[in-house]
Design a protein around this motif. Structure first.
Motif, PDB file in Angstrom:
ATOM      1  N   UNK A 299      36.326 108.166  28.387  1.00  0.00           N
ATOM      2  CA  UNK A 299      37.077 107.956  27.168  1.00  0.00           C
ATOM      3  C   UNK A 299      37.484 109.240  26.468  1.00  0.00           C
ATOM      4  N   UNK A 300      38.124 109.069  25.316  1.00  0.00           N
ATOM      5  CA  UNK A 300      38.636 110.199  24.548  1.00  0.00           C
ATOM      6  C   UNK A 300      37.508 111.103  24.073  1.00  0.00           C
ATOM      7  N   UNK A 301      36.466 110.508  23.518  1.00  0.00           N
ATOM      8  CA  UNK A 301      35.381 111.331  22.976  1.00  0.00           C
ATOM      9  C   UNK A 301      34.601 112.062  24.065  1.00  0.00           C
ATOM     10  N   UNK A 302      34.318 111.460  25.215  1.00  0.00           N
ATOM     11  CA  UNK A 302      33.716 112.257  26.288  1.00  0.00           C
ATOM     12  C   UNK A 302      34.591 113.429  26.720  1.00  0.00           C
ATOM     13  N   UNK A 303      35.923 113.239  26.711  1.00  0.00           N
ATOM     14  CA  UNK A 303      36.818 114.339  27.054  1.00  0.00           C
ATOM     15  C   UNK A 303      36.745 115.448  26.010  1.00  0.00           C
ATOM     16  N   UNK A 304      36.711 115.051  24.727  1.00  0.00           N
ATOM     17  CA  UNK A 304      36.582 116.049  23.661  1.00  0.00           C
ATOM     18  C   UNK A 304      35.267 116.803  23.806  1.00  0.00           C
ATOM     19  N   UNK A 305      34.194 116.067  24.105  1.00  0.00           N
ATOM     20  CA  UNK A 305      32.895 116.698  24.303  1.00  0.00           C
ATOM     21  C   UNK A 305      32.939 117.688  25.466  1.00  0.00           C
TER      22      UNK A 305
ATOM     23  N   UNK B 217      32.505 119.484  33.420  1.00  0.00           N
ATOM     24  CA  UNK B 217      33.136 118.348  34.099  1.00  0.00           C
ATOM     25  C   UNK B 217      32.096 117.279  34.424  1.00  0.00           C
ATOM     26  N   UNK B 218      30.964 117.736  34.963  1.00  0.00           N
ATOM     27  CA  UNK B 218      29.893 116.790  35.316  1.00  0.00           C
ATOM     28  C   UNK B 218      29.383 116.076  34.066  1.00  0.00           C
ATOM     29  N   UNK B 219      29.180 116.850  32.993  1.00  0.00           N
ATOM     30  CA  UNK B 219      28.669 116.253  31.759  1.00  0.00           C
ATOM     31  C   UNK B 219      29.664 115.269  31.163  1.00  0.00           C
ATOM     32  N   UNK B 220      30.953 115.539  31.325  1.00  0.00           N
ATOM     33  CA  UNK B 220      31.966 114.614  30.808  1.00  0.00           C
ATOM     34  C   UNK B 220      31.818 113.250  31.466  1.00  0.00           C
ATOM     35  N   UNK B 221      31.620 113.224  32.780  1.00  0.00           N
ATOM     36  CA  UNK B 221      31.442 111.957  33.495  1.00  0.00           C
ATOM     37  C   UNK B 221      30.119 111.297  33.118  1.00  0.00           C
ATOM     38  N   UNK B 222      29.056 112.096  33.027  1.00  0.00           N
ATOM     39  CA  UNK B 222      27.740 111.533  32.757  1.00  0.00           C
ATOM     40  C   UNK B 222      27.613 111.009  31.326  1.00  0.00           C
ATOM     41  N   UNK B 223      28.126 111.773  30.368  1.00  0.00           N
ATOM     42  CA  UNK B 223      27.994 111.374  28.959  1.00  0.00           C
ATOM     43  C   UNK B 223      28.899 110.209  28.599  1.00  0.00           C
ATOM     44  N   UNK B 224      29.873 109.902  29.467  1.00  0.00           N
ATOM     45  CA  UNK B 224      30.781 108.790  29.180  1.00  0.00           C
ATOM     46  C   UNK B 224      30.040 107.468  29.075  1.00  0.00           C
ATOM     47  N   UNK B 225      28.904 107.346  29.748  1.00  0.00           N
ATOM     48  CA  UNK B 225      28.129 106.105  29.696  1.00  0.00           C
ATOM     49  C   UNK B 225      27.142 106.044  28.558  1.00  0.00           C
TER      50      UNK B 225
END
Length: 603
Positions: free
Chosen positions: A512-518, A546-554
């Motif tokens: 999502x948008x916020x994981x991308x911002x993060x 990049x990895x954290x963006x995918x992981x934190x999305x959940x």
């Protein structure tokens, strides 16, 4: 700098492990358990329908003398809807500002209860949460108070007792409901239900002995559930049987563990509570303090599988021509922090606050919740409260962070000298370390100082994660725009153009948008420092955002918003301090170097 990078990588990998566990274990396990529960429910309904049994037939084992009688409805599941199940019995209505439902006059059970202020989803038209349900349903769940007698007492109130309403038939905070029952031995039972404006019921039983001899009987209470919750429990939170009694203190038994152990019986107690808890809701019994009682946590397989927390008091003697009164309380509702704490204090319920699973680090988690909740009362929005909490935490640790960033800035200024030492003693690691330590001493640099800003984030991160995960106050709490539930992941996704393409995506692609911002803020923060000379570390630093963006999305959106905002503040803080120290800010050069075309070997 080498130590700082290694420490940073260690901390980041620790958070990464949590993210991987959340994404690849918790979410799939939750989905699998939901599907298993659905299949099991369908199997039971088909099996019972084929057997042709009816709810009135008790195929369970009779209760032993002096023991709690069998739970009703253990033989079959009635293939009917909730309203039809409610219509089969006579009831007294419940109507309070927080609850609606009814008391089943057969057994005087609380088996119909809905929470007015909570719905199943964020949709305003979503159904209210049904906390308690009749035993005839697959998700039967109820609380019951009764008596265990003997030959001298005759029939005493139990699961099949049909009570009569004496006067008012609607339970409200200002109008209690009184039920009566008399047997052939001269015993008259008068039960009064009262309720407050929230979630606490008081059950007062008066036994009048009109016979010619004294009688002795015991009071029991139980919370019985026939199904598991569809939401899978995790190690972060306890769901299942729970209680705090006697010298053993807190007892927590997950569904899987009690299925294996069948029964757990701690020592007798004269105070405390016990029941069954979900993530956001709970049903608990608070036995009378006048009589010692035996608590028990059990799983039964006779007739129909069920989970049960119950208690049985020591015998109570009622002399001829006399009466005795026993009072118990039943909590059935949402685990709102303020109300739970108020019940613990005002009603002197021992450690009732433990009904909310604050975890081992409660000394961090509880203050974190208090701060966020206090700020929420000021801002009126939990998202803004989280942002303000981040600023306050940053301010509290500013002196330490200031020293840390200043030390990091000084290390950057002496980096040429450090490179000289590495080159000079490239073949002698011992002398290299000695020279480095001498340089640190001369320049008054703490090589570990840069670790503190990262290390301080970790307890805040975990405490906020816990608060977002366990507290009902965060459930369905909106932020702004598309974030309507801070306790749920960001519902948008880059891979369907944030909803423009009507396609259902797997969890892995819900970025999502916020994981991308993060992810962007994390990338910028890491580029504030020089690129590590070691190729492996450089690759980790490049791909970690990049990895954290995918992981934190959940993860819950509130946690991702906190992380993004914290990164932004850290970038500003570090930039200001580095400028004051005269150290070069590497951000722009690192960005240029990253995207600059690398020359080919031929060039």
């Amino acid at each position: 700098m080498e130590n700082n990078r290694n420490f940073f990588i260690t901390i980041a990998l620790s958070v990464l492990i949590l993210a991987v566990w959340q994404y690849f274990y918790v979410l799939p396990r939750s989905e699998a358990q939901r599907e298993a529960a659905r299949v099991e429910q369908q199997r039971v309904e088909e099996q019972k329908k084929a057997a042709g049994t009816s709810p009135g037939t008790d195929t369970g084992t009779p209760a032993a003398p002096g023991a709690i009688p069998n739970a009703p409805g253990t033989d079959a599941v009635k293939p009917a809807g909730r309203e039809q199940a409610l219509a089969t019995t006579t009831r007294a209505k419940i109507d309070t500002p927080s609850l609606e439902g009814s008391i089943n006059l057969t057994g005087a059970r609380l088996d119909d209860l809905k929470l007015k202020h909570y719905t199943e989803t964020v949709d305003k038209n979503s159904p209210e949460i049904s906390l308690l349900n009749p035993a005839a349903l697959p998700n039967g769940y109820y609380a019951e108070i009764g008596f265990v007698g003997n030959d001298k007492t005759g029939a005493v109130p139990g699961p099949e007792t049909v009570w009569a309403v004496d006067g008012n038939a609607t339970l409200t905070p200002t109008t209690p409901v009184t039920l009566t029952y008399s047997n052939d031995k001269g015993l008259t039972f008068k039960r009064t239900f009262s309720v407050d404006t929230n979630y606490m019921f008081t059950v007062s039983d008066t036994v009048q002995n009109a016979g010619t001899a004294a009688v002795s009987l015991s009071n029991y209470g139980r919370v019985t559930r026939f199904d598991k919750p569809l939401v899978a429990s995790t190690y972060v939170l306890h769901e299942g049987l729970i209680g705090f009694t006697g010298t053993e203190g807190l007892q927590e038994h997950k569904y899987a563990s009690i299925e294996k152990d069948k029964q757990f019986t701690p020592g007798k107690s004269t105070d405390g509570w016990l029941g069954i808890t979900d993530k956001y809701w709970a049903v608990t019994l608070v036995p009378t303090e006048k009589q010692p009682f035996q608590p028990r946590y059990a799983y039964f397989e006779d007739g129909r599988h069920r989970y049960q927390s119950d208690f049985l008091t020591d015998p109570i003697t009622v002399d001829a021509g006399q009466s005795a009164t026993v009072e118990s309380e039943i909590f059935a509702g949402a685990k709102e922090v303020g109300k739970i704490n108020a019940y613990a204090e005002d009603r002197h319920i021992k450690r009732f606050d433990l009904l909310i699973d604050w975890g081992w680090f409660h000394f961090i988690t509880k203050p974190m919740f208090w701060l966020i909740d206090t700020l929420y009362k000021f801002f009126g929005n939990f998202g803004l409260a989280i942002l303000a909490t981040t600023v306050i935490v940053k301010a509290i640790f500013y002196p330490l962070a200031n020293k840390s960033y200043a030390s990091m800035a000084n290390m950057k200024k002496v980096q040429p000298k450090m490179l000289e030492i590495r080159e000079k003693y490239a073949d002698d690691k011992m002398k290299q370390q000695q020279a480095m330590m001498e340089l640190y001493k001369t320049e008054k640099i703490n090589p570990l100082a840069g670790c503190w800003p990262v290390a301080l984030q970790i307890p805040v991160f975990f405490s906020l994660y816990k608060v977002l995960y366990i507290t009902i106050e965060m459930r369905h709490a909106p932020f702004f725009g598309w974030i309507q539930d801070l306790a749920a992941p960001d519902p948008t996704s880059l891979f369907n153009l944030f909803g423009l393409i009507p396609v259902t995506l797997p969890h892995m692609l819900m970025i999502g948008v916020w994981p991308l911002i993060m992810g962007v803020t994390m990338f910028l923060q890491m580029r504030m420092n020089p690129t590590p000379p070691d190729p492996t570390q450089a690759a980790i630093f490049t791909w970690m955002p990049v990895i954290f963006t995918f992981m934190m999305a959940g993860f819950p959106a509130g946690l991702v918003i906190y992380w993004a905002w914290n990164n932004t503040l850290s970038i500003l803080q570090q930039g200001i301090i580095m400028k004051r120290q005269g150290a070069k800010i590497e951000l722009w050069d690192n960005l240029v170097a990253l995207f600059r075309k690398k020359p080919s070997p031929a060039e």
